[in-house]
Design a protein around this motif. Structure first.
Motif: not given
Ligand code: NAP
Length: 288
Positions: A132-137, A156-158, A160-162, A198-205, A229-231, A252-258
């Motif tokens: 994953g290459n979103g905000g948490a990454a 990453g899956r995209d 351009q974004k990657l 894993n920083t994607t939301s795959i597998g999240m409830s 897994d950050l989820v 797991d992601g719970l300790e990170m959250l706390v």
């Molecule tokens: P985000 O900015 O939306 O980034 C999500 C990333 O996951 C993006 O790179 C997205 O790809 C990728 N993605 C989503 N669905 C996908 C799929 N089906 N296949 C492939 N890639 C996929 O979200 P975020 O803020 O980084 O958060 C991501 C996850 O981390 C969430 O589940 C969040 O709850 C968890 N998190 C946990 C903590 C913690 O304290 N434990 C802290 C922060 C985040 P695209 O860019 O191509 O859309």
């Protein structure tokens, strides 16, 4: 809950939406346990209202607040100071009031590092793979560089974004080198890593039967590999269940959250924070 008086100081979280945030649960549990005169509330704030809201917070004496989606980046120009690490990440999740105005930092890095910092590994020889290459990454990249990792793979899956993600670290103070891969290339690099994150939301409830990596591919990780897994909902996720079945170390992601919340509360209150109380409050709330 303690009694709110005329002297009670206000803390909270801003976002849109914010009603699903778990921060009020764990922060108020810690505040009550410490017996300090604060209350932590959710503030749903639309992007168009952000500037007005932050000005208003200063006028009514809000002591500090957390920031969640979609304001983590857009808040930066509204702050009078941002810590170097938050600047590097490009996102702020914790803000407090100083004589100079609002100051922001990013405690997701501390949260991410907390479960792995004490592990005895030669981080300079480990090439973590970030899915994953979103905000948490972004916070994970900075955390891994702080740990001493010199090379990091990002999947990453995209394309351009990657590419934009990888480019965004050029000419910054990041001490690690990043390489980008598309998902179908994961099978070529997975054997090289001792840390898969894993920083994607795959597998999240509610999609609890999904996993970002199929079991057959997980078997190709080295025997001493860690899967993080950050989820945090469900706990454990399908990815972590599969990894555990293969005898891999799971985080797991719970300790990170706390921990990210604990660092925020410590900044605001200047007191040692009861981590176990915060964890327990979330476990109770989430029926874990
Ligand atoms: P985000 O900015 O939306 O980034 C999500 C990333 O996951 C993006 O790179 C997205 O790809 C990728 N993605 C989503 N669905 C996908 C799929 N089906 N296949 C492939 N890639 C996929 O979200 P975020 O803020 O980084 O958060 C991501 C996850 O981390 C969430 O589940 C969040 O709850 C968890 N998190 C946990 C903590 C913690 O304290 N434990 C802290 C922060 C985040 P695209 O860019 O191509 O859309």
């Amino acid at each position: 809950m303690s009694i709110i008086t005329g002297k009670t100081k206000l803390l909270g979280i801003i976002g849109d939406p914010v009603k699903h945030s778990l921060s009020p649960v764990m922060q108020n549990a810690a505040i009550n346990h410490l017996g300090i005169d604060y209350v932590y509330v959710p503030f749903p704030i639309k992007t168009k209202d952000l500037t007005t809201a932050i000005r208003g917070f200063a006028s009514i004496g809000v002591a500090g607040f957390n920031v969640t989606i979609p304001h983590k980046q857009t808040i930066i120009p509204l702050l009078s100071e941002v810590t170097p690490t938050a600047k590097l990440v490009g996102a702020v999740n914790t803000v407090w009031y100083t004589e100079m105005g609002w100051k922001g930092t990013n405690t997701d890095i501390n949260g991410f590092l907390s479960p792995i910092r004490s592990l005895k590994r030669d981080w300079s020889n480990i090439t973590p793979i970030i899915l994953g290459n979103g905000g948490a990454a972004r916070a994970v990249v900075v955390g891994l560089a702080q740990l001493g990792c010199l090379q990091i793979y990002v999947v990453g899956r995209d394309q351009q974004k990657l590419w934009r993600f990888i480019q965004s670290w050029r000419n910054t103070k990041l001490t690690a080198t990043l390489s980008g891969y598309l998902w179908d290339e994961l099978s070529k690099i997975i054997e090289e890593t001792e840390l898969l994150i894993n920083t994607t939301s795959i597998g999240m409830s509610p999609n609890i039967d999904d996993s970002p990596v199929e079991s057959a591919l997980l078997t190709r990780l080295p025997k001493n590999a860690m899967v993080y897994d950050l989820v945090y909902m469900p706990n454990p996720t399908k990815l972590l269940k599969n990894a555990q079945q293969q005898g891999l170390i799971i985080i797991d992601g719970l300790e990170m959250l706390v921990q990210q919340g604990a660092v925020s509360l410590q900044l605001w209150s200047q007191k040692p924070v009861p981590i176990d109380i915060m964890t327990q409050s979330l476990q109770d709330h989430l029926n874990l």
